[in-house]
Design an enzyme around this catalytic site. Structure first.
Site, PDB file in Angstrom:
ATOM      1  N   HIS A 186       0.972  -1.123  -0.043  1.00  0.00           N
ATOM      2  CA  HIS A 186      -0.024  -0.056  -0.009  1.00  0.00           C
ATOM      3  C   HIS A 186       0.803   1.192  -0.084  1.00  0.00           C
ATOM      4  O   HIS A 186       0.466   2.407   0.429  1.00  0.00           O
ATOM      5  CB  HIS A 186      -0.846  -0.102   1.194  1.00  0.00           C
ATOM      6  CG  HIS A 186      -2.436   0.292   0.891  1.00  0.00           C
ATOM      7  ND1 HIS A 186      -3.149  -0.858   0.730  1.00  0.00           N
ATOM      8  CD2 HIS A 186      -3.148   1.420   0.923  1.00  0.00           C
ATOM      9  CE1 HIS A 186      -4.624  -0.172   0.742  1.00  0.00           C
ATOM     10  NE2 HIS A 186      -4.346   1.152   0.686  1.00  0.00           N
ATOM     11  N   ASP A 205       3.407  -3.071  -6.760  1.00  0.00           N
ATOM     12  CA  ASP A 205       3.560  -1.412  -6.837  1.00  0.00           C
ATOM     13  C   ASP A 205       4.509  -1.118  -5.766  1.00  0.00           C
ATOM     14  O   ASP A 205       4.854  -1.960  -4.946  1.00  0.00           O
ATOM     15  CB  ASP A 205       2.079  -0.814  -6.879  1.00  0.00           C
ATOM     16  CG  ASP A 205       1.262  -1.025  -5.487  1.00  0.00           C
ATOM     17  OD1 ASP A 205       1.868  -1.470  -4.559  1.00  0.00           O
ATOM     18  OD2 ASP A 205      -0.001  -0.704  -5.590  1.00  0.00           O
ATOM     19  N   ARG A 230       9.060   5.085  -9.578  1.00  0.00           N
ATOM     20  CA  ARG A 230       9.169   6.434  -9.777  1.00  0.00           C
ATOM     21  C   ARG A 230       9.586   6.910 -11.412  1.00  0.00           C
ATOM     22  O   ARG A 230       9.437   7.769 -11.729  1.00  0.00           O
ATOM     23  CB  ARG A 230      10.107   7.103  -8.959  1.00  0.00           C
ATOM     24  CG  ARG A 230       9.733   6.913  -7.439  1.00  0.00           C
ATOM     25  CD  ARG A 230       8.475   7.682  -7.241  1.00  0.00           C
ATOM     26  NE  ARG A 230       8.086   7.451  -5.737  1.00  0.00           N
ATOM     27  CZ  ARG A 230       7.101   6.710  -5.268  1.00  0.00           C
ATOM     28  NH1 ARG A 230       6.186   6.139  -6.174  1.00  0.00           N
ATOM     29  NH2 ARG A 230       6.839   6.510  -4.047  1.00  0.00           N
TER      30      ARG A 230
HETATM   31  C1  LIG Z   1      -2.925   9.019  -0.915  1.00  0.00           C
HETATM   32  C2  LIG Z   1      -3.104   7.563  -1.028  1.00  0.00           C
HETATM   33  C3  LIG Z   1      -4.404   6.889  -1.159  1.00  0.00           C
HETATM   34  C4  LIG Z   1      -4.624   5.558  -1.545  1.00  0.00           C
HETATM   35  N1  LIG Z   1      -5.823   4.942  -1.419  1.00  0.00           N
HETATM   36  C5  LIG Z   1      -5.958   3.685  -1.726  1.00  0.00           C
HETATM   37  C6  LIG Z   1      -7.236   3.010  -1.863  1.00  0.00           C
HETATM   38  O1  LIG Z   1      -8.277   3.594  -1.792  1.00  0.00           O
HETATM   39  N2  LIG Z   1      -7.231   1.833  -2.411  1.00  0.00           N
HETATM   40  C7  LIG Z   1      -6.126   1.088  -2.293  1.00  0.00           C
HETATM   41  O2  LIG Z   1      -6.356  -0.360  -2.827  1.00  0.00           O
HETATM   42  N3  LIG Z   1      -4.952   1.542  -2.397  1.00  0.00           N
HETATM   43  C8  LIG Z   1      -4.741   2.843  -1.965  1.00  0.00           C
HETATM   44  N4  LIG Z   1      -3.545   3.432  -2.054  1.00  0.00           N
HETATM   45  C9  LIG Z   1      -2.360   2.607  -2.300  1.00  0.00           C
HETATM   46  C10 LIG Z   1      -1.979   2.638  -3.789  1.00  0.00           C
HETATM   47  O3  LIG Z   1      -3.102   1.848  -4.456  1.00  0.00           O
HETATM   48  C11 LIG Z   1      -0.813   1.900  -4.105  1.00  0.00           C
HETATM   49  O4  LIG Z   1      -0.610   0.568  -3.550  1.00  0.00           O
HETATM   50  C12 LIG Z   1       0.608   2.928  -3.630  1.00  0.00           C
HETATM   51  O5  LIG Z   1       0.198   4.224  -3.716  1.00  0.00           O
HETATM   52  C13 LIG Z   1       2.023   2.496  -4.344  1.00  0.00           C
HETATM   53  O6  LIG Z   1       2.760   2.899  -3.921  1.00  0.00           O
HETATM   54  P1  LIG Z   1       3.408   4.588  -4.496  1.00  0.00           P
HETATM   55  O7  LIG Z   1       2.503   5.538  -3.955  1.00  0.00           O
HETATM   56  O8  LIG Z   1       4.564   4.784  -3.972  1.00  0.00           O
HETATM   57  O9  LIG Z   1       3.707   4.393  -5.912  1.00  0.00           O
HETATM   58  C14 LIG Z   1      -3.226   4.758  -1.734  1.00  0.00           C
HETATM   59  C15 LIG Z   1      -2.306   5.473  -1.764  1.00  0.00           C
HETATM   60  C16 LIG Z   1      -1.915   6.877  -1.323  1.00  0.00           C
HETATM   61  C17 LIG Z   1      -0.561   7.411  -1.444  1.00  0.00           C
END
Ligand SMILES: Cc1cc2nc3c(=O)[nH]c(=O)nc-3n(C[C@H](O)[C@H](O)[C@H](O)COP(=O)(O)O)c2cc1C
Length: 341
Positions: free
Chosen positions: A236, A267, A271
């Protein structure tokens, strides 16, 4: 709009929520959840970026990979390059709210399609956020994927029906959202799932089912057993549990066990197109990108998202030429050296 302008706009619009640092590595925003950071010390977020930086590409130029082919097919859908947008929600409490939830999700759905790929929509404690995503998907003729929180199965199945209703390509659950206190506080309980509960979800739909948030080979094997079509190796973005292993390291172990048996996405910490290349070489079939796309959306709506994704596409293309990789299947571990192996 160039990337400098997009980043400047995003910095202005996300004041107090994201500093749009030169390197998005979780240092400045440690502990900022809600917000854009990683949980508690931010170690999980930092590990993601640090471990990926310790994977190096082996440059090669005596070969015939002159025009690499980056096309791929996931769930019957062909896309131009193996990068999709991660599900993200909470414009107001995570990003400062300069874009409404609908404006955010519209930007990523349209921006991903115009750059030749697709996005995932997310689910959150505020129920209207999932509806915004579904509405955006509907307007894009269903071109996208719906990822639902690990709520009670009956509620997940209701949300799966909505995704089916707008013609979504696949559905899934971000099972690593199992401990989200924010959900419980808002009366939206989430939790871990048993194998039986997951089988019920997989069998509830004809759409391909994705489990997002798998970090161990054991659970990757369980994902195969329950009949999921894909996993996302994900922590996440370091937001759910402090001090987890990086996704690069987890992917390396997981791909050894389930590669070819299930589609492997990954994920967290990706970057650039060079980072995409590294993840493919570590065993992924495709990747998702989160925070860089948020910056694209806040800095330039659909155009900003498209610019961020197109830059990654071009960087991946360059990396393929300079490593002698004429197509995606030729990107494997012989193309990299891994300092932590
Ligand atoms: C602000 C924010 C909100 C997120 N909301 C969700 C979400 O609603 N559902 C979900 O499966 N993952 C959510 N994620 C995780 C992203 O889907 C993903 O796994 C993660 O951003 C990947 O890492 P990165 O931002 O370093 O690329 C969220 C991440 C961030 C930064």
């Amino acid at each position: 709009m160039d990337i400098k302008e997009i980043r400047k706009n995003a910095r202005d619009k996300m004041k107090g929520f994201c500093r749009v640092c030169p390197v998005c590595n979780g240092v400045a925003c440690a502990g900022e959840v809600p917000g854009m950071g990683g949980s508690l010390t931010g170690a999980a977020f930092k590990n993601n970026v640090e471990d990926l930086a310790k994977v190096k590409l082996r440059l090669k130029t005596i070969h015939d990979a002159k025009e690499p082919d980056m096309r791929c097919r996931f769930f019957q859908e062909q896309i131009d390059f193996p990068v999709m947008v991660a599900p993200i929600t909470g414009s107001q409490y995570n990003m400062g709210g300069a874009l409404t939830e609908k404006e955010y999700v519209d930007s990523v759905i349209k921006g991903s399609i115009s750059s030749g790929t697709m996005a995932m929509i997310g689910d959150a404690a505020v129920l209207s956020m999932y509806e915004d995503g579904i509405q955006s998907l509907k307007e894009a003729n269903g071109k996208g994927i719906s990822i639902i929180k690990p709520r009670e199965n009956s509620h997940i199945i209701e949300n799966i029906r909505k995704a089916e209703g707008v013609g979504a390509i696949a559905v899934g659950v971000d099972i690593d959202g199992a401990g989200l206190v924010t959900m419980a506080l808002k009366g939206q309980p989430v939790g871990p799932k048993t194998v039986e509960e997951l089988k019920e979800l997989v069998n509830s739909t004809k759409l391909p089912f994705i489990l997002k948030g798998i970090m161990t080979p054991e659970e990757a094997e369980l994902a195969v057993e329950i009949g999921a079509k894909a996993i996302v190796v994900s922590n996440h973005g370091g937001r759910v549990l402090d001090s987890t292993e990086s996704t690069a390291k987890a992917l390396w172990k997981i791909s050894k066990v389930v590669k070819g048996k299930i589609t492997i996405f990954v994920d967290s910490g990706i970057r650039s197109g060079v980072d995409v290349f590294k993840m493919l070489a570590l065993g992924a079939d495709g990747v998702l990108v989160g925070r860089p796309v948020i910056i694209g959306a806040f800095g330039g709506y659909e155009e900003g998202v498209s610019k961020v994704l197109n830059d990654m596409k071009n960087q991946l293309y360059q990396a393929m030429i300079l490593t002698g990789s004429k197509d995606l299947k030729s990107i494997d571990s012989t193309k990299i050296s891994i300092e932590w192996k």
